[in-house]
Motif scaffolding. Structure first.
Motif, PDB file in Angstrom:
ATOM      1  N   SER A  62       3.364  -1.636 -14.046  1.00 33.40           N
ATOM      2  CA  SER A  62       3.954  -1.001 -12.725  1.00 33.40           C
ATOM      3  C   SER A  62       2.702  -0.756 -11.647  1.00 33.40           C
ATOM      4  N   LEU A  63       1.816  -0.198 -12.131  1.00 38.25           N
ATOM      5  CA  LEU A  63       0.640   0.274 -11.170  1.00 38.25           C
ATOM      6  C   LEU A  63       0.116  -1.116 -10.259  1.00 38.25           C
ATOM      7  N   GLN A  64       0.148  -2.062 -11.009  1.00 39.12           N
ATOM      8  CA  GLN A  64      -0.197  -3.539 -10.325  1.00 39.12           C
ATOM      9  C   GLN A  64       0.682  -3.977  -9.447  1.00 39.12           C
ATOM     10  N   THR A  65       2.093  -3.654  -9.597  1.00 38.88           N
ATOM     11  CA  THR A  65       2.820  -3.810  -8.784  1.00 38.88           C
ATOM     12  C   THR A  65       3.048  -3.364  -7.421  1.00 38.88           C
ATOM     13  N   VAL A  66       2.780  -2.048  -7.657  1.00 36.68           N
ATOM     14  CA  VAL A  66       2.615  -1.229  -6.221  1.00 36.68           C
ATOM     15  C   VAL A  66       1.332  -1.288  -5.550  1.00 36.68           C
ATOM     16  N   GLY A  67       0.330  -1.766  -6.299  1.00 37.52           N
ATOM     17  CA  GLY A  67      -1.114  -1.781  -5.768  1.00 37.52           C
ATOM     18  C   GLY A  67      -1.842  -0.675  -5.946  1.00 37.52           C
ATOM     19  N   ALA A  68      -1.399   0.203  -7.037  1.00 45.17           N
ATOM     20  CA  ALA A  68      -2.252   1.489  -7.544  1.00 45.17           C
ATOM     21  C   ALA A  68      -3.204   1.424  -8.291  1.00 45.17           C
ATOM     22  N   LEU A  69      -3.613  -0.021  -9.151  1.00 46.64           N
ATOM     23  CA  LEU A  69      -4.598   0.059  -9.899  1.00 46.64           C
ATOM     24  C   LEU A  69      -5.802  -0.680  -9.164  1.00 46.64           C
ATOM     25  N   ARG A  70      -6.587   0.109  -8.838  1.00 47.75           N
ATOM     26  CA  ARG A  70      -7.600  -0.559  -7.596  1.00 47.75           C
ATOM     27  C   ARG A  70      -9.019  -0.703  -8.106  1.00 47.75           C
ATOM     28  N   ASN A  71      -9.612  -1.623  -7.506  1.00 51.05           N
ATOM     29  CA  ASN A  71     -11.135  -1.524  -7.665  1.00 51.05           C
ATOM     30  C   ASN A  71     -11.918  -0.896  -6.576  1.00 51.05           C
ATOM     31  N   LEU A  72     -12.893  -0.496  -7.151  1.00 47.51           N
ATOM     32  CA  LEU A  72     -14.003   0.338  -6.120  1.00 47.51           C
ATOM     33  C   LEU A  72     -15.268   0.029  -6.617  1.00 47.51           C
ATOM     34  N   TYR A  73     -16.321  -0.040  -5.388  1.00 47.94           N
ATOM     35  CA  TYR A  73     -17.829  -0.510  -5.907  1.00 47.94           C
ATOM     36  C   TYR A  73     -18.598   0.455  -4.929  1.00 47.94           C
ATOM     37  N   ILE A  74     -19.739   0.831  -5.694  1.00 46.30           N
ATOM     38  CA  ILE A  74     -20.752   1.652  -4.723  1.00 46.30           C
ATOM     39  C   ILE A  74     -21.996   0.935  -5.239  1.00 46.30           C
ATOM     40  N   ASP A  75     -23.098   1.486  -4.488  1.00 42.44           N
ATOM     41  CA  ASP A  75     -24.470   1.214  -4.751  1.00 42.44           C
ATOM     42  C   ASP A  75     -25.185   2.458  -5.355  1.00 42.44           C
ATOM     43  N   ASN A  76     -25.840   2.417  -6.493  1.00 44.60           N
ATOM     44  CA  ASN A  76     -26.360   3.756  -6.889  1.00 44.60           C
ATOM     45  C   ASN A  76     -27.827   3.681  -6.328  1.00 44.60           C
ATOM     46  N   ASP A  77     -28.565   4.726  -6.647  1.00 38.71           N
ATOM     47  CA  ASP A  77     -29.790   4.966  -6.261  1.00 38.71           C
ATOM     48  C   ASP A  77     -30.774   3.940  -6.553  1.00 38.71           C
ATOM     49  N   ARG A  78     -30.597   3.179  -7.826  1.00 35.91           N
ATOM     50  CA  ARG A  78     -31.647   2.349  -7.939  1.00 35.91           C
ATOM     51  C   ARG A  78     -31.191   0.755  -7.518  1.00 35.91           C
TER      52      ARG A  78
END
Length: 337
Positions: A62-78
């Motif tokens: 159900s989350l994937q159907t409505v696009g509610a389960l999403r990927n997120l990326y960040i760069d850490n201090d290293r």
């Protein structure tokens, strides 16, 4: 005399070589284990979780159907790229849970706890992949110590992500919106619990003060990397800590800039005055149950403790899902509104 010195020197060189080889083997076995590959296998991780927790599949679908389960990326201090899954609450809310996985696991393998917070408690959820796990960069496990800095960065990211939305509030018969930052719990299991406790010692001190973090839940975390590896060295190989563990710890310092003793959840919780809920199975032999008593005793109030009868390592939620949910709910609702 010269022969004695010669053979003594040769023996010393051989001994040092053996210890270095043994130390490198132990370090590689601990921080680059063969089963780390499972943490990179996304499809298998979903299959495993859906088999273990059948209620997750319709929720995730159900989350994937409505696009509610999403990927997120960040760069850490290293300079490493880190990945997390995130799920917004069904209704706008400032209540947020950052959920931290264990050794050779990943964000997907914590969807059961994500379900607890998002589906049942109506929280926003962020599930990071720790260094070297899931879709985050990194070649070696950091056992929570350097991960604590990444998780602190993730909590700040979650505050920015979820705190920008207005919250719908109902008072009596009236409904209105209010804008606010997040109120956040950090919840970890196993190595993720140790990471959570390591995070807890930074939140009120130094440069990482983050007032949006209100409480912590740690489930079967170890006192320190030293204690955990010492126990495993004895259990698996029947060996004492000295000298192999000392050598491996020194090598870790040279290669990864931290050592087994400094990676101490016990020392970190001593510095934490925020509320913490300790959970541990009384049948846990992987992270022995005695560790939670030392951690609990070291942590200043407020704190709560639940020793789960018959639960093995990281099995408390699986064995008692309803009670686990209710106890977590009762704890977090004291501090997150």
């Amino acid at each position: 005399m010269k022969k004695i010195l010669k053979y003594s020197l040769i023996s010393l060189i051989v001994l040092c070589t053996i210890l270095l080889c043994g130390g490198y083997y132990m370090l590689g076995h601990a921080l680059k284990p063969d089963d780390l590959a499972r943490a990179r296998n996304i499809e298998t991780s979903y299959e495993y979780m859906f088999n273990e927790y059948p209620e997750l599949k319709p929720w995730v679908d159900s989350l994937q159907t409505v696009g509610a389960l999403r990927n997120l990326y960040i760069d850490n201090d290293r300079g490493e790229k880190l990945h997390a899954l995130y799920i917004e609450g069904a209704q706008p809310t400032r209540k947020t849970a950052v959920i931290v996985h264990g050794y050779t696991d990943n964000s997907i393998r914590m969807l059961n706890i994500g379900y607890l917070y998002n589906r049942q408690l109506k929280y926003n959820v962020l599930l990071p992949d720790l260094h070297g796990h899931g879709m985050s960069e990194g070649a070696a496990i950091q056992m929570g110590w350097l991960d604590r800095l990444d998780v602190l960065q993730w909590t700040a990211t979650a505050d920015e992500l979820f705190g920008r939305n207005n919250e719908i509030v109902t008072v009596g018969d009236s409904t209105y919106e209010r804008s606010s930052g997040t109120e956040m719990v950090v919840h970890g299991i196993s190595m993720g619990a140790a990471t959570t406790m390591m995070v807890s010692g930074e939140v009120e001190h130094g440069i990482y003060q983050q007032p949006f973090i209100k409480c912590f839940v740690e489930d079967c975390g170890y006192t320190s990397v030293w204690d955990e590896f010492r126990g495993e060295l004895k259990a698996q190989y029947g060996l004492p800590a000295f000298p192999l563990l000392h050598v491996a710890s020194w090598l870790c310092k040279q290669e990864y800039e931290w050592d087994f003793r400094e990676a101490s959840a016990l020392n970190q919780v001593k510095k934490c005055s925020l509320p913490m809920f300790f959970i541990h199975g009384d049948a846990d032999t992987y992270v022995p149950t005695w560790m939670v008593y030392e951690l609990y005793d070291a942590k200043p109030e407020p704190k709560e403790l639940w020793i789960v009868p018959g639960a093995a390592h990281a099995e408390s939620y699986k064995d008692y899902p309803q009670e686990y949910t209710e106890r977590v709910k009762n704890f977090v609702e004291k501090y997150i509104h």
